[in-house]
Design an enzyme around this catalytic site. Structure first.
Site, PDB file in Angstrom:
ATOM      1  N   CYS A 359      25.043  35.219  44.668  1.00 42.47           N
ATOM      2  CA  CYS A 359      24.169  34.347  43.881  1.00 42.47           C
ATOM      3  C   CYS A 359      24.427  34.513  42.394  1.00 42.47           C
ATOM      4  O   CYS A 359      23.593  35.021  41.646  1.00 42.47           O
ATOM      5  CB  CYS A 359      22.722  34.638  44.237  1.00 42.47           C
ATOM      6  SG  CYS A 359      22.385  34.144  45.923  1.00 42.47           S
ATOM      7  N   TYR A 388      43.000  47.727  42.362  1.00 43.08           N
ATOM      8  CA  TYR A 388      41.739  47.377  41.709  1.00 43.08           C
ATOM      9  C   TYR A 388      40.988  46.309  42.499  1.00 43.08           C
ATOM     10  O   TYR A 388      40.337  45.435  41.937  1.00 43.08           O
ATOM     11  CB  TYR A 388      41.986  46.953  40.243  1.00 43.08           C
ATOM     12  CG  TYR A 388      42.755  48.020  39.482  1.00 43.08           C
ATOM     13  CD1 TYR A 388      42.166  49.252  39.212  1.00 43.08           C
ATOM     14  CD2 TYR A 388      44.088  47.833  39.103  1.00 43.08           C
ATOM     15  CE1 TYR A 388      42.873  50.259  38.574  1.00 43.08           C
ATOM     16  CE2 TYR A 388      44.798  48.832  38.456  1.00 43.08           C
ATOM     17  CZ  TYR A 388      44.189  50.034  38.191  1.00 43.08           C
ATOM     18  OH  TYR A 388      44.890  51.032  37.556  1.00 43.08           O
TER      19      TYR A 388
HETATM   20  N1  LLP Z   1      46.730  56.329  33.675  1.00 46.18           N
HETATM   21  C1  LLP Z   1      45.567  56.133  33.017  1.00 46.18           C
HETATM   22  C2  LLP Z   1      45.097  57.140  32.073  1.00 46.18           C
HETATM   23  C3  LLP Z   1      44.830  54.955  33.245  1.00 46.18           C
HETATM   24  O1  LLP Z   1      43.693  54.768  32.579  1.00 46.18           O
HETATM   25  C4  LLP Z   1      45.298  54.004  34.161  1.00 46.18           C
HETATM   26  C5  LLP Z   1      44.561  52.782  34.425  1.00 46.18           C
HETATM   27  C6  LLP Z   1      46.515  54.265  34.835  1.00 46.18           C
HETATM   28  C7  LLP Z   1      47.205  55.430  34.560  1.00 46.18           C
HETATM   29  C8  LLP Z   1      47.112  53.323  35.846  1.00 46.18           C
HETATM   30  O2  LLP Z   1      47.453  52.111  35.286  1.00 46.18           O
HETATM   31  P1  LLP Z   1      48.263  51.033  36.179  1.00 46.18           P
HETATM   32  O3  LLP Z   1      49.637  51.578  36.419  1.00 46.18           O
HETATM   33  O4  LLP Z   1      47.497  50.863  37.429  1.00 46.18           O
HETATM   34  O5  LLP Z   1      48.256  49.808  35.356  1.00 46.18           O
HETATM   35  N2  LLP Z   1      40.772  47.371  36.674  1.00 46.18           N
HETATM   36  C9  LLP Z   1      41.799  46.839  35.811  1.00 46.18           C
HETATM   37  C10 LLP Z   1      42.814  47.881  35.428  1.00 46.18           C
HETATM   38  C11 LLP Z   1      42.209  49.101  34.777  1.00 46.18           C
HETATM   39  C12 LLP Z   1      43.219  50.166  34.486  1.00 46.18           C
HETATM   40  C13 LLP Z   1      42.551  51.439  34.118  1.00 46.18           C
HETATM   41  N3  LLP Z   1      43.446  52.515  33.862  1.00 46.18           N
HETATM   42  C14 LLP Z   1      42.452  45.651  36.528  1.00 46.18           C
HETATM   43  O6  LLP Z   1      42.065  45.321  37.642  1.00 46.18           O
HETATM   44  O7  LLP Z   1      43.326  44.992  35.967  1.00 46.18           O
END
Ligand code: LLP
Length: 430
Positions: A359, A388
């Protein structure tokens, strides 16, 4: 590079038709490909192999125990950001010396838990946090190990405001000037050994250049710190590599590595350790969210396709205006997509609002989206939902969370059962 493909008009995960899984577990459901996880982990390890890095999979991206265990079995370390993720790593049999723990708000309990678990590194985000970790380590009679998270003030303009972290004014890390003072104050602390630097500039970062800038700045500061007598033997360059939400839209691991590896090779050759923290590139295209169309409804000029999942199970479209490819799992031959893209040259598509049951007007999976005509009862797959997705699911509107299913070839296993109404109220029965 994943194992979700149409065969005779039907979407398969590896060798298993999606409809076969849905017959067994229902909808909505997160469905993952085991081989895709393995391929992605191999590919990043291979691309950066000259640095012999510790690859620390980012548990926050998709943290199911079976997935953490699978990657740990391949030698992966883990990037964690909470006591809950430390616990997930422990439960999955991860080599805890390969765990890095970031996050600006670690509580005393979480710090104690991580020290007792003998994690590899705390990625330390502030002076106050350092002092707290050192004090807790002293009280426990143990030595903690820290990497200072620096903020190189580099950002990718294409990264959404909610997920950029590398610019000066975010809550993460300390800026470069402060980093030097940090080492001068704490660099010889006996309770928390500080001999590493961490950075993570945001997510997703769509080109290698921001990494090049950030790493170049970091290497300069490492030089200065070494000249001042400090030991820096580890550099953790974080995650943030972009995944292909559209076919071919993101750089490959090799393209990132070609730019990054030469910068870090001398550091590595001089005995240094390099850490990577990929999450999205490993998990995103290893998973889809499958939903059943409940109703078709016309609202003014718009056609609404109302599904049995929405922002409560996949919040990325609502929260970040994220675009994810959505397509029916069974289509006539003329509707088999040859790629996942915004601009498919297929006749007969119908522009639809693909929405959920929650909603809230903001509850949608896609807006103004051309898809083949669908009817009540049809299944849609939301692609690139492995990262995510489930980890950000909520119970809003008292909706139980969907099951997670892992496919391996022509077999599949439920790795998290569908929640029940009783699960929703269990913690309230006091
Ligand atoms: N290392 C640190 C310190 C981080 O904060 C993150 C992600 C990663 C590694 C991994 O990043 P990746 O390789 O997954 O891009 N919820 C958001 C993304 C948030 C990312 C947070 N930190 C989305 O759905 O796009």
């Amino acid at each position: 590079m994943d194992h979700f493909n149409y065969r005779d008009g039907e979407l398969h995960c590896e060798d298993t038709p999606i409809s076969e899984i849905v017959e067994s577990v229902g909808t909505p459901a997160y469905i993952y490909s085991k081989q895709t996880f393995l391929d992605h982990f191999q590919a990043i390890s291979q691309a950066f192999s000259e640095l012999d890095p510790i690859v620390c999979y980012s548990i926050k991206s998709c943290g199911n125990l079976h997935i953490v265990k699978l990657l740990a079995s391949q030698g992966s370390g883990m990037d964690v950001v909470s006591g809950g993720e430390v616990f997930r790593a422990q439960q999955s049999g991860v080599d805890m010396s390969k765990v890095v723990y970031a996050g600006v708000g670690k509580t005393d309990e979480e710090i104690e838990q991580a020290i007792r678990a003998e994690i590899g590194w705390f990625n330390i985000e502030s002076e106050a946090e350092f002092e707290n970790i050192a004090a807790i380590a002293a009280r426990l009679g143990k030595e903690a190990h820290g990497a200072l998270r620096i903020n190189p003030d580099v950002a990718d303009a294409r990264t959404h405001a909610k997920t950029t972290t590398g610019s000066k004014e975010t809550k993460f890390g300390v800026d470069i000037e402060r980093a030097k003072r940090f080492f001068h104050t704490y660099g010889k602390n006996e309770h928390c050994r500080l001999d590493a630097i961490h950075l993570h500039i945001g997510s997703p970062i769509y080109s290698p250049e921001p990494y090049v800038k950030a790493i170049t700045k970091t290497l300069e500061i490492i030089e200065e710190l070494r000249a001042d007598g400090f030991t820096i033997n580890t550099i953790d360059i974080g995650g943030g590599y972009a995944a292909d939400y559209e076919t071919g839209a993101s750089p490959s691991y090799k393209e990132y590595a070609d730019a990054i590896v030469p910068l870090l090779k001398p550091f590595k050759d001089a005995g240094g350790t390099v850490i990577l923290e990929p999450g999205r590139t490993i998990a995103a295209n290893a998973g889809v969210l499958v939903t059943e169309v409940q109703y078709i409804k016309q609202g003014g000029a718009k056609k609404f396709v109302i599904c049995d999942t929405g922002m409560h199970h996949l919040i990325r479209p609502t929260l970040y205006e994220a675009w994810q490819f959505i397509w029916p799992t069974k289509v006539a031959p003329e509707f088999v997509p040859d790629k996942r893209a915004k601009d498919l040259a297929i006749d007969g598509l119908e522009v639809s609002e693909i929405v959920g049951p929650i909603c809230e007007t903001g509850d949608y999976l896609a807006k103004d989206r051309p898809i083949p005509p669908v009817d009540r009862g049809d299944l849609l797959a939301v692609f690139s939902a492995g990262a995510y997705g489930m980890v950000m699911a909520s119970h809003y509107n008292a909706m139980p969370n969907p099951p997670e299913v892992m496919v391996g070839g022509d077999a599949f296993l439920t790795i998290r059962r569908r929640e029940t109404y009783e699960d929703l109220v269990a913690a309230e029965r006091v």
